[in-house]
Design a protein around this motif. Structure first.
Motif, PDB file in Angstrom:
ATOM      1  N   GLU A   1     -27.364  35.193  25.566  1.00 23.70           N
ATOM      2  CA  GLU A   1     -26.040  34.762  26.004  1.00 23.70           C
ATOM      3  C   GLU A   1     -26.026  34.340  27.471  1.00 23.70           C
ATOM      4  N   GLY A   2     -25.518  33.118  27.711  1.00 24.82           N
ATOM      5  CA  GLY A   2     -25.371  32.598  29.059  1.00 24.82           C
ATOM      6  C   GLY A   2     -26.639  32.032  29.670  1.00 24.82           C
ATOM      7  N   LYS A   3     -27.742  32.045  28.935  1.00 24.09           N
ATOM      8  CA  LYS A   3     -29.014  31.552  29.458  1.00 24.09           C
ATOM      9  C   LYS A   3     -29.475  30.344  28.664  1.00 24.09           C
ATOM     10  N   ARG A   4     -30.202  29.485  29.342  1.00 21.15           N
ATOM     11  CA  ARG A   4     -30.753  28.281  28.736  1.00 21.15           C
ATOM     12  C   ARG A   4     -32.245  28.502  28.491  1.00 21.15           C
ATOM     13  N   HIS A   5     -32.700  28.136  27.303  1.00 19.90           N
ATOM     14  CA  HIS A   5     -34.113  28.260  26.950  1.00 19.90           C
ATOM     15  C   HIS A   5     -34.585  26.950  26.340  1.00 19.90           C
ATOM     16  N   PHE A   6     -35.817  26.570  26.655  1.00 23.18           N
ATOM     17  CA  PHE A   6     -36.410  25.340  26.154  1.00 23.18           C
ATOM     18  C   PHE A   6     -37.507  25.677  25.158  1.00 23.18           C
ATOM     19  N   CYS A   7     -37.669  24.810  24.167  1.00 26.77           N
ATOM     20  CA  CYS A   7     -38.741  24.995  23.196  1.00 26.77           C
ATOM     21  C   CYS A   7     -39.159  23.627  22.668  1.00 26.77           C
ATOM     22  N   VAL A   8     -40.205  23.630  21.874  1.00 29.48           N
ATOM     23  CA  VAL A   8     -40.654  22.423  21.184  1.00 29.48           C
ATOM     24  C   VAL A   8     -40.421  22.654  19.699  1.00 29.48           C
ATOM     25  N   TYR A   9     -39.874  21.656  19.045  1.00 27.95           N
ATOM     26  CA  TYR A   9     -39.585  21.699  17.618  1.00 27.95           C
ATOM     27  C   TYR A   9     -40.544  20.718  16.948  1.00 27.95           C
ATOM     28  N   ASP A  10     -41.475  21.228  16.165  1.00 30.02           N
ATOM     29  CA  ASP A  10     -42.477  20.390  15.509  1.00 30.02           C
ATOM     30  C   ASP A  10     -42.082  20.133  14.060  1.00 30.02           C
ATOM     31  N   THR A  11     -42.137  18.867  13.663  1.00 29.18           N
ATOM     32  CA  THR A  11     -41.909  18.474  12.273  1.00 29.18           C
ATOM     33  C   THR A  11     -43.098  17.637  11.829  1.00 29.18           C
ATOM     34  N   PRO A  12     -43.217  17.363  10.535  1.00 24.84           N
ATOM     35  CA  PRO A  12     -44.317  16.505  10.083  1.00 24.84           C
ATOM     36  C   PRO A  12     -44.240  15.084  10.664  1.00 24.84           C
ATOM     37  N   PHE A  13     -43.071  14.701  11.167  1.00 28.48           N
ATOM     38  CA  PHE A  13     -42.868  13.342  11.654  1.00 28.48           C
ATOM     39  C   PHE A  13     -43.038  13.196  13.154  1.00 28.48           C
ATOM     40  N   SER A  14     -42.644  14.231  13.901  1.00 26.26           N
ATOM     41  CA  SER A  14     -42.690  14.155  15.359  1.00 26.26           C
ATOM     42  C   SER A  14     -42.405  15.524  15.959  1.00 26.26           C
ATOM     43  N   SER A  15     -42.625  15.632  17.250  1.00 27.04           N
ATOM     44  CA  SER A  15     -42.262  16.835  17.999  1.00 27.04           C
ATOM     45  C   SER A  15     -41.137  16.481  18.960  1.00 27.04           C
ATOM     46  N   PHE A  16     -40.222  17.415  19.160  1.00 27.30           N
ATOM     47  CA  PHE A  16     -39.069  17.195  20.019  1.00 27.30           C
ATOM     48  C   PHE A  16     -38.931  18.338  21.006  1.00 27.30           C
TER      49      PHE A  16
END
Length: 176
Positions: free
Chosen positions: A108-123
């Protein structure tokens, strides 16, 4: 360690919002980004509901809810684990492995970054929780409200309510 078979109901709703989570300044306070969180008509879209079988795994230090993703979620073949350390019940992690994989953090109240991998691309994805209410062990409910943005796409406000039951009834904390 205790492993229990449970039924999991996940209700989610999403609404596009203005602004960018990536554009906000990054500091410890993180109070500057305040998007409009209420839709123009005052209501979120109808939620999407999914029911699945899963496992609730507990030990003296950690709680994990584990389930296989299905066709309805669009992530068939992936396994999702939502969990927390018992000493920090409002710091929730979501690990997904398989064809779709990611590691998200909801605090809560914090920002977190991640990578989302799919068979088509990473975001690259940014998640900022606005509410974390964990009553998973007391009444079988975990509520998450959060802002999420895939870098370069429209940010969204999301609500996710996870309800867990065993044999059709909620369970008591002292049973776990």
């Amino acid at each position: 360690m205790t492993k229990r078979s449970v039924m999991i109901h996940i209700s989610t709703s999403r609404l596009q919002i203005g602004g960018s989570l990536f554009a906000e300044p990054f500091d410890e306070e993180e109070e500057e980004f305040e998007p409009e969180l209420t839709p123009p008509n005052g209501e979120l879209p109808e939620p999407t509901d999914m029911w699945m079988e899963g496992r609730l795994v507990t030990n003296p230090t950690r709680v994990e809810l584990i389930y296989d993703e299905g066709e309805l979620s669009g992530m068939e073949g992936s396994v999702t684990s939502i969990g927390y350390d018992r000493t920090s019940p409002t710091l929730i992690s979501m690990m997904r492995s398989g064809p779709v994989s990611t590691a998200m953090v909801f605090e809560e109240g914090k920002r977190h970054f991640c990578v989302y991998d799919t068979p088509f691309s990473s975001f690259q994805v940014c998640v900022r929780a606005t509410k974390v209410e964990n009553r998973l062990l007391s009444d079988g409910v975990l509520e998450l409200e959060y802002l999420i943005e895939i870098h370069g796409a429209q940010a969204e406000r999301c609500e996710m309510i996870i309800t867990v039951s065993e044999n059709g009834t909620l369970f008591e904390e002292n049973e776990i």
